[in-house]
Design a protein around this motif. Structure first.
Motif, PDB file in Angstrom:
ATOM      1  N   ARG A   1       5.443   3.079   1.933  1.00 16.35           N
ATOM      2  CA  ARG A   1       4.369   1.961   1.487  1.00 16.35           C
ATOM      3  C   ARG A   1       4.519   0.874   3.119  1.00 16.35           C
ATOM      4  NH1 ARG A   1       7.723  -0.724  -3.440  1.00 16.35           N
ATOM      5  NH2 ARG A   1       9.368  -1.904  -2.149  1.00 16.35           N
TER       6      ARG A   1
ATOM      7  N   ASN B   1      -2.401  -5.084   5.901  1.00 14.77           N
ATOM      8  CA  ASN B   1      -2.090  -4.419   4.820  1.00 14.77           C
ATOM      9  C   ASN B   1      -3.592  -3.837   4.440  1.00 14.77           C
ATOM     10  OD1 ASN B   1      -2.026  -3.789   1.784  1.00 14.77           O
ATOM     11  ND2 ASN B   1      -0.085  -3.619   2.493  1.00 14.77           N
TER      12      ASN B   1
ATOM     13  N   TRP C   1       0.947  -1.021  -0.311  1.00 14.87           N
ATOM     14  CA  TRP C   1      -0.093   0.026  -0.036  1.00 14.87           C
ATOM     15  C   TRP C   1       0.640   1.290  -0.089  1.00 14.87           C
ATOM     16  CZ3 TRP C   1      -2.281   2.916   4.634  1.00 14.87           C
ATOM     17  CH2 TRP C   1      -3.042   3.836   4.187  1.00 14.87           C
TER      18      TRP C   1
ATOM     19  N   MET D   1      -4.472  -2.773   1.575  1.00 13.01           N
ATOM     20  CA  MET D   1      -4.925  -3.354   0.478  1.00 13.01           C
ATOM     21  C   MET D   1      -5.584  -4.909   0.826  1.00 13.01           C
ATOM     22  SD  MET D   1      -4.533  -1.069  -1.942  1.00 13.01           S
ATOM     23  CE  MET D   1      -5.148   0.204  -0.356  1.00 13.01           C
TER      24      MET D   1
ATOM     25  N   LYS E   1      -5.607  -6.221  -5.370  1.00 13.30           N
ATOM     26  CA  LYS E   1      -6.155  -5.010  -5.819  1.00 13.30           C
ATOM     27  C   LYS E   1      -6.162  -5.498  -7.295  1.00 13.30           C
ATOM     28  CE  LYS E   1      -1.879  -2.776  -5.793  1.00 13.30           C
ATOM     29  NZ  LYS E   1      -0.930  -1.453  -5.345  1.00 13.30           N
TER      30      LYS E   1
END
Length: 495
Positions: free
Chosen positions: A388, A395, A329, A397, A401
């Motif tokens: 990140r 996480n 991310w 995400m 994704k």
């Protein structure tokens, strides 16, 4: 070993009467057709589209009905020659003359192509950003329009349901008609504000409320008025408690014209969406829901978390081209400033938070040591650093994704933050779309379950075929009862 019985020679040598009739019509179509319509009829042997046996089929009735109701699409029914079409159909059906049937078949095809092109044409006032050529609106070729109709399992159903339009558009179109019949013709009189009106009450303000909602004269807040208030609240995105409080009175005093305008605006937004025969995904940021379609119907829907008011999910369309498993991310710079830097200054570590800092935004950036960064400057907004979050269970995400490349960094993704899906208002993201069930959507994209190959970060898996995705914003949505107006979270309805 079984051997199929031979067909009678008469069955092979002689086509049935219906086929012979259509063959005669095909010969006449070949003689009459020209221009772009020849591109459709030619490859199909000039076979008629609208003829059943020796008559024009019921699909023509469906087309005439749609034409006559095309004012609902902002069109003029007179532009499609319904009267002439009826005359041609009557002439064709009177004696089954192949020449007359061919004329009617061609006229119906021209009318359908013209109607579809006009229904699909976007309004100038609705703006959406197109990321890829594949999703940009274009004037459809008549042969493409007719080919799509010919491929439908039932032409009559395809025409009746306007299968070239989004089901969301058609449902909202129908709901709009119901809404206008229910609410648009009521007296546009102002209801007194600041007066408590609830079941069992009585008074002059309640008499005005009854008049505004089209009920018989009186001053009592009876069961009929409570039911009518509940119905109004349901259709206008309010809590249906049957009490005419401040929000209900304010909605009543907006007047029918505003809601008619909102219905028209949302129809234009929905007009930009493709029909269900195109495999695609729709994200409605206003209702925070996702829909996915294929082979002519809705394949599924799920809740999403959309952008907050300050970080809105944009109106855009693109092509989902690949999935990324075990994603990083990339934390937006403003969040690094507001969230990450204070935690580091408070004694946290990048490693402990499962973050890493990077020298730049390139594909292969060099890592930065925590000690090499002026975190006071980052927290004050004087310096920007790329940070990140590493892949893993926490996480943001999640595990996957789905990417449709764009310079705003918007995509669809999994999330570990499951509690938000239980909320009615789901506008909390930084603009991206968090998925209630990313694995289910992944199975629909790929035809199988998605699984990462080990722990390696950022495993990119191309889709077998790119899928269009449309991010829209519908503040008037169809329901089982009719239509419901949703809060304009992004203040876009006044644009």
């Amino acid at each position: 070993m079984l051997i199929a019985a031979a067909l009678p020679t008469t069955a092979v040598a002689q086509p049935d009467a219906a086929q012979a009739a259509r063959s005669s019509v095909a010969a006449e179509i070949r003689a009459q057709v020209g221009g772009k319509y020849k591109d459709f009829y030619g490859p199909r042997g000039y076979w008629p589209l609208w003829v059943d046996k020796d008559r024009i089929g019921p699909q023509a009735d469906a087309l005439l009905a749609l034409i006559e109701d095309s004012e609902a699409d902002g069109l003029d029914p007179r532009d499609y020659g319904a009267r002439d079409l009826r005359r041609l159909i009557e002439q064709a059906d009177a004696g089954g003359d192949p020449k007359a049937l061919a004329r009617a078949d061609l006229a119906l095809s021209r009318a359908l192509a013209s109607l579809v092109a006009d229904m699909r044409r976007p309004a100038k006032g609705v703006k959406i950003r197109y990321l890829d050529k594949e999703v940009e609106p274009r004037d459809a070729d008549p042969s493409d329009i007719l080919r799509g109709a010919a491929l439908a399992p039932s032409l009559a159903d395809y025409v009746q349901n306007a299968g070239w339009m989004s089901p969301l558009y058609m449902r909202l179109r129908s709901a709009r008609a119901t809404y206008l019949k229910t609410w648009a013709d009521l007296p546009d009189s102002a209801v007194p504000e600041g007066v408590k009106m609830r079941p069992g009450g009585k008074g002059e303000a309640i008499a005005v409320l009854r008049h505004r909602l089209g009920l018989a004269d009186g001053a009592n807040y009876d069961k009929a008025l409570a039911a009518r208030v509940k119905a109004f609240q349901t259709d206008h995105g309010l809590k249906p408690d049957g009490v005419a409080g401040a929000m209900t009175v304010a909605a009543l005093n907006e007047g029918p014209a505003r809601y008619e305008r909102l219905l028209a605006l949302n129809l234009e937004r929905a007009r930009l969406l493709p029909g269900p025969w195109i495999r695609h995904v729709v994200v409605d940021a206003a209702s925070a829901r996702l829909f996915y379609y294929g082979k002519g119907s809705l394949d599924g829907t799920m809740k999403v978390v959309a952008g907050a008011k300050e970080t809105q999910t944009p109106l855009m369309a693109g092509m989902i081209r690949y999935a990324t498993l075990n994603p990083y991310w990339n934390i937006p710079p403003d969040l690094v400033e507001r969230k990450v830097a204070p935690r580091i200054l408070g004694g946290g570590t990048l490693k402990g938070l499962r973050y890493e800092a990077l020298a730049d935004w390139s594909a292969n950036p060099a890592p930065l040591a925590q000690s090499a960064i002026d975190w006071d400057a980052v927290a004050a907004g004087r310096q920007e650093v790329r940070v990140r979050q590493l892949p893993g269970g926490s996480n943001a995400m999640g595990k996957v994704k789905f990417m449709f490349p764009n310079d705003l960094g918007i995509y669809l993704h999994d999330t570990p933050q499951r509690d938000l899906f239980a909320r009615e208002d789901r506008h909390y993201s930084n603009g991206c779309v968090r998925l209630e069930d990313a694995q289910r959507l992944g199975r629909w994209f790929f035809g199988k379950a998605l699984a990462a190959d080990g722990d390696k970060p950022e495993q990119h898996v191309p889709l077998p075929q790119a899928v269009p995705v449309y991010l829209t914003y519908l503040t008037a949505v169809p329901t089982a009862q009719g239509v419901q107006f949703l809060p304009d979270v992004y203040d876009r309805d006044g644009e």
